[in-house]
Design an enzyme around this catalytic site. Structure first.
Site, PDB file in Angstrom:
ATOM      1  CD  GLU A 177      33.485  11.125  21.447  1.00  0.00           C
ATOM      2  OE1 GLU A 177      33.612  12.421  21.580  1.00  0.00           O
ATOM      3  OE2 GLU A 177      33.114  10.667  20.538  1.00  0.00           O
ATOM      4  CD  GLU A 296      29.290   8.897  21.333  1.00  0.00           C
ATOM      5  OE1 GLU A 296      29.289   9.680  20.535  1.00  0.00           O
ATOM      6  OE2 GLU A 296      29.617   9.047  22.700  1.00  0.00           O
TER       7      GLU A 296
HETATM    8  O1  AHR Z   1      26.625  11.752  20.240  1.00  0.00           O
HETATM    9  C1  AHR Z   1      26.781  13.043  20.272  1.00  0.00           C
HETATM   10  C2  AHR Z   1      28.099  13.309  20.891  1.00  0.00           C
HETATM   11  O2  AHR Z   1      29.384  12.718  20.006  1.00  0.00           O
HETATM   12  C3  AHR Z   1      28.647  12.618  22.197  1.00  0.00           C
HETATM   13  O3  AHR Z   1      28.465  13.443  23.165  1.00  0.00           O
HETATM   14  C4  AHR Z   1      30.126  12.376  22.000  1.00  0.00           C
HETATM   15  O4  AHR Z   1      30.373  11.333  22.781  1.00  0.00           O
HETATM   16  C5  AHR Z   1      30.589  12.502  20.656  1.00  0.00           C
HETATM   17  O5  AHR Z   1      31.458  13.298  20.224  1.00  0.00           O
END
Ligand code: AHR
Length: 505
Positions: A177, A296
């Protein structure tokens, strides 16, 4: 409101192939965050701990999920992580301020322990490198430590640490990210693109067998989306194999009908990323196609307020411990349907995360373990959704919600498993009041019989599971039946369903 049965139609055909499903679409994620590792997968003093300190009750549930690949060690955490802190004798490992989540990292679990654990649960590791505070050098050293057989500084160090054979980690994420203002070492698209390209180039020099994931936007709502994808891919195209997508949803307005429609946004997000990848492909006159790593995805919002109250700098604080409701499980089921419908381009996806932190599996530190509501759609699709994803022609009544128009009540994905001669339909009825009766044309498969119709339903959309009470769990009393060679799917109001069929004798 008067309850009635509404009707939909589906037409299936063996030839309506989307793609072979890459098993990695059922991946997950363990970040060194909260109690995911300490008190989650690792707790040497727990009654079920094995000789390496791993909780076997957790390992057993992870094995049930048949998770093929697990991303590690972050997440936001990786952007300030010194991987060298987590190797060698445990007593020599430094305690550090973990700045992404304001905690103390003891480094008692690091790369080798994670690899041991992932092997024990039958999963492959997906490793992320730090492109926040570090860069090419740390990444190539970590890769050499993990994957080079021996005879060099870092590979010999691994052998000294007791790992004679290389870990052979195939899939690597180039940072995490990097567009986010919360990210340590946030970068502009040009800055990240250049760094990721050079890091990827050097990593592939060290091990040409690896595959690389370039960071996409942190979500479809980011102001720089999709320009970020286009600009970074201009730099990284030659060196990477996948681009990442991240997306979390939450029912903040307590509007269930609107909440369940969020997969329309997810679908649009995926289509836009595919279009952007293919635009750069055309621009570069390239023959190479960049695939998607949706590494994610989940529901995340329940724990936001309580996390703001936590005192900083403790070890393994209970962060991001969302307690999931029945309606969350329905959305999660739909999110998996969305992934499967794009399995021609989505080759990796990771439910974020796996244990305690926004997770399907919850534990008490020193105590028991339980399955959250979202465990169930993940479990059934991971176990039975292997094979070929099929397209279907769907005619469904629709509704409008606050943010979406023309939301079909029926949301589904279809998998054909040639090896087991099984046809599996995963279907959500988004209607909050009415049963959905679906006429499903399955003629092209020859004679089929229903093996089971599993249903996840509940009268209380906010029902949750705890250690002592499983309010939300599936049953196999689904009412679907076969009539005149048609499958009649009976989907109760607001439900997730798996209808599994196989060749009749
Ligand atoms: O999964 C929780 C967080 O969400 C992770 O660390 C990050 O990559 C995202 O913002």
């Amino acid at each position: 409101m008067k309850k009635e049965t509404i009707k939909a139609e589906m037409m299936l055909d063996k030839e309506f192939v989307i793609s072979e499903i890459d098993p990695r679409i059922y991946g997950s994620f363990i970040e060194q965050l909260g109690r995911a590792v300490y008190g989650g997968i690792y707790e040497p003093t727990h009654p079920t701990a094995d000789e390496n300190g791993f909780r076997q009750d957790v390992m057993n549930l992870v094995k049930q999920l048949e998770v093929p690949i697990i991303r590690y060690p972050g997440g936001n955490m990786v952007s300030a992580y010194n991987w060298e802190d987590g190797i060698g004798p445990k007593e020599n490992r430094p305690r550090r301020l973990e700045l992404a989540w304001s905690a103390i990292e003891t480094n008692q679990v690091g790369t080798n322990e994670f690899i041991d654990w992932s092997k024990a649960v039958g999963a492959e590791a997906m490793m992320a490198v730090n492109l926040g505070t570090r860069g090419i050098d740390a990444a190539r050293n970590l890769l050499e430590y993990c994957n080079h057989p021996g005879g060099t500084y870092w590979s010999e160090l691994r052998r000294e640490h007791g790992y004679e054979q290389p870990h052979k980690i195939k899939t690597w994420c180039l940072g995490n990210e990097m567009d986010g203002p919360w990210q340590i070492g946030q970068k502009t698209a040009h800055e990240y693109g250049r760094l990721a390209a050079e890091t990827g180039k050097v990593m592939k020099l060290a091990d040409p067998t690896i595959e690389l994931v370039s960071c996409g936007s942190s979500g479809s709502g980011m102001p720089t989306f999709p320009e970020w994808e286009a600009t970074t891919l201009e730099h990284t195209y030659e060196f990477v194999d996948y681009i990442s997508l991240h997306q979390y949803y939450g029912n903040r307005d307590n509007d269930t009908a609107n909440y369940l429609a969020n997969t329309l946004d997810m679908d649009n997000f995926i289509k836009t990323v595919i279009a952007t990848c293919d635009y750069i492909k055309a621009k570069k006159r390239s023959k190479k196609t960049i695939n998607l790593s949706f590494d994610e995805w989940n529901v995340w919002f329940h724990s936001n307020d309580q996390d703001n109250e936590l005192e900083p700098w403790s070890i393994a604080p209970p962060q991001l411990e969302d307690v999931y409701t029945f309606e969350d499980a329905i959305l999660v089921g739909s999110m998996i349907n969305t992934l499967l419908k794009h399995s021609d381009r989505i080759k990796i996806a990771c439910m974020a995360q796996l244990v305690n932190v926004i997770a399907p599996i919850m534990t008490e530190t020193g105590g028991g373990i339980w399955k959250q509501t979202i465990f169930y759609p993940y479990y059934y699709t991971s176990v039975y959704g292997r094979g070929t994803a099929l397209n279907s022609i769907v005619k469904s009544p629709k509704y409008d919600s606050k943010d979406y128009t023309d939301v079909p009540y029926l949301d589904s994905s279809v998998v054909y498993n040639e090896e087991h001669e099984e046809l599996v339909i995963f279907a959500v009825n988004r209607h909050l009041e009415n049963t959905l009766k679906v006429d499903i044309d399955i003629l092209s498969f020859g004679g089929l019989e229903i093996v089971e119709h599993v249903v996840l339903e509940n009268d209380n959309v906010k029902a949750t599971n705890t250690l002592h009470q499983q309010q939300v769990k599936p049953h196999s009393e689904g009412q679907s039946f076969i009539e005149d060679q048609k499958l009649i799917g009976i989907l109760p109001k607001m439900s997730w369903n798996m209808i599994r069929l196989r060749k009749s004798n």
